[in-house]
Every structure is written in structure tokens, then in C-alpha cells.
Write an enzyme that holds these catalytic residues in place. Sequence first.
Site, PDB file in Angstrom:
ATOM      1  N   ASN A   1       0.869  -1.180   0.000  1.00  0.00           N
ATOM      2  CA  ASN A   1       0.000   0.000   0.000  1.00  0.00           C
ATOM      3  C   ASN A   1       0.905   1.229   0.000  1.00  0.00           C
ATOM      4  OD1 ASN A   1      -1.889   1.980   0.394  1.00  0.00           O
ATOM      5  ND2 ASN A   1      -2.483   1.324   2.465  1.00  0.00           N
ATOM      6  N   TRP A   2       1.039   1.825  -1.188  1.00  0.00           N
ATOM      7  CA  TRP A   2       1.987   2.941  -1.327  1.00  0.00           C
ATOM      8  C   TRP A   2       1.404   4.260  -0.824  1.00  0.00           C
ATOM      9  CZ3 TRP A   2       3.906   1.673  -7.045  1.00  0.00           C
ATOM     10  CH2 TRP A   2       4.561   0.449  -7.012  1.00  0.00           C
TER      11      TRP A   2
ATOM     12  N   HIS B   1      -9.900   1.635   4.538  1.00  0.00           N
ATOM     13  CA  HIS B   1      -8.630   1.772   5.266  1.00  0.00           C
ATOM     14  C   HIS B   1      -8.829   2.756   6.419  1.00  0.00           C
ATOM     15  CE1 HIS B   1      -4.538   2.768   6.298  1.00  0.00           C
ATOM     16  NE2 HIS B   1      -4.186   1.631   5.709  1.00  0.00           N
TER      17      HIS B   1
ATOM     18  N   SER C   1       2.566  -2.421  10.435  1.00  0.00           N
ATOM     19  CA  SER C   1       4.034  -2.373  10.528  1.00  0.00           C
ATOM     20  C   SER C   1       4.703  -3.680  10.124  1.00  0.00           C
ATOM     21  CB  SER C   1       4.479  -1.996  11.948  1.00  0.00           C
ATOM     22  OG  SER C   1       3.959  -0.753  12.337  1.00  0.00           O
TER      23      SER C   1
ATOM     24  N   GLY D   1       2.478  -1.293   4.374  1.00  0.00           N
ATOM     25  CA  GLY D   1       2.591   0.122   4.046  1.00  0.00           C
ATOM     26  C   GLY D   1       4.042   0.543   3.911  1.00  0.00           C
ATOM     27  N   GLY D   2       4.601   1.091   4.983  1.00  0.00           N
ATOM     28  CA  GLY D   2       5.943   1.677   4.945  1.00  0.00           C
ATOM     29  C   GLY D   2       7.000   0.787   4.302  1.00  0.00           C
TER      30      GLY D   2
HETATM   31  P1  PGA Z   1       2.275   0.068   7.708  1.00  0.00           P
HETATM   32  O1  PGA Z   1       0.885   0.412   6.967  1.00  0.00           O
HETATM   33  O2  PGA Z   1       2.767  -1.228   7.152  1.00  0.00           O
HETATM   34  O3  PGA Z   1       3.158   1.231   7.374  1.00  0.00           O
HETATM   35  O4  PGA Z   1       1.955  -0.054   9.167  1.00  0.00           O
HETATM   36  C1  PGA Z   1      -0.079  -0.597   6.744  1.00  0.00           C
HETATM   37  C2  PGA Z   1      -1.336   0.031   6.221  1.00  0.00           C
HETATM   38  O5  PGA Z   1      -1.706   1.127   6.687  1.00  0.00           O
HETATM   39  O6  PGA Z   1      -1.969  -0.533   5.312  1.00  0.00           O
END
Ligand code: PGA
Length: 258
Positions: free
Chosen positions: A12-13, A99, A219, A240-241
Amino acid sequence: MSSQDRPLVIGNWKMNLTRAQTLVLARQYVEAFGAAAEKIDIGAAPSLATLKEVGEIFADSPLTLAAQTVAAEAPGALTGEVSAGMLAEFGVRYCLVGHSERRQRLGESDAMVHDKVIQAMAANLVPVICVGETLDERNAQKKEVIVTGKISAALEGITLDRPVVIAYEPIWAISTSGSGQTDTGENVAIMAEVIHQALVDRFPIEQVMKYCSIIYGGSVDETNASEYLHQKYIRGALVGGASLKPERLRGVIETLTQ
Ligand code: PGA
């Protein structure tokens, strides 16, 4: 093995990148994950504004295109939105719905999430329905009831005749939430069981096994993927990150391919 058994990883960019950075990252994904994507489902959700170009870069690879959101209504007068049918025209397969950043900061309600699921499924997109509790809800021992309630609202009246993904994303565990807390494998296992139970309470178990998947997001990175993603009922991850750095996402993917 049915397609529901294949591990699934979606990057998820979010709104992190420029157009140029997005296209570089898309090419890096093809290079880094093209081979792995023959074995497991690997996708990326770029900004809607770059879907067409990322779709063109992914076109000759097994990588899958995902969207970060979808309109809650059929095509018509709804300024600023993108319909499910148009996402499908771009070659989108998965579509994030509800989301927590959209629920909390853009007022995306349970009712809107439900309507988005309807629109996505009608266009043959696979909705990735994001559900999770806040830190306050968790501390008040309400995580099960909150997550089950969000699933019920999203799937109300739905005929389960095509794939649906539930992404358990505890809001406090998202890397940018600022809580400073990370999840445990034990909590992921408990909540995957809760979600599985919520699904079999609503639909016949054969349909749940055939069409429903549960993935985890919060995370997820190369250091914790094996703790989170090897739990019962967890098919993969919404990342995400760490998905912005192919060398980090590689570790997540390796956890699921080895
Ligand atoms: P994250 O984000 O891996 O940076 O915690 C996940 C998301 O919000 O889909």
C-alpha cells in the site's frame, strides 16, 4: 491449491510518492518480485492518478494491480471519485476498502464501506476490507466487538459468490499511527480466529473456505513477518511503509515463499 490458498502480499503505497518515484518503484517491483509472483500473489496499490501507468509496467509480469479506494456509487454525478468499473478497465484486481486512514480522516463510514464492497464485487474486483480497533478500544477490551461489527457492516446482505479479503489492521499498530506500539503474533492469531468466526457465523463454511481470505497489516516488515504471517488463517500481508523499499518487502515475501 485454490487461489485462496496462495499467499497474498499487497504493498500500500498510500500518497507517499511523486509520479516519477511511483514509476521507478513499479519497475523495481517487476525486477525484484516478478519471479516470486509466479508462486504467490503480489500486488501494489499506487495512487489512483498513476494506476494506468503502473498497470502498463505490470502488464507483462505476474504482478497484480490494486487500488487504494473505490467509489461507493455506480457511475454518475459524484465529483472526484473513480468507479469500480473504471478501476477494472485499468486492470485493477484488488481494491482496498475502509482503510483506517480514510475512515478516521475522511469520514468513510461503515455504510460507505458496505456500498464500496457492493460496487467492487459487482465489477469483479476483490475488495480488501480493512478492519481494526483503536488503542482506546483495545484498552477497553473491545477489539473483538469492534472488528466483528465492522465485518458485519461491510458484508451485510452480500452474496458470497466471489473472493473477498479481510485485512486485519489494528489502527495502533500501523507504522505511522504514532502509538509507538507493535503487535504480537499472539494477538494476530487471536484476531484471525475472531475474524474467521465472524465469517463462518455469517456464511456457510464451504463458501468461507472457497472465497474468504484474511491478511494482516500493521508495521509488517522483514523483521516481524514470520511472527505475524505464519499464524493460522493468515494468508498474507497488507504492507505500508516497508512496501516502499523493495529490499524490505523482499524479506516479507521470502517469509511466505520459503
Ligand atoms: P504500515 O501500513 O505497514 O506502514 O503499518 C499498513 C497500512 O496502513 O496498510
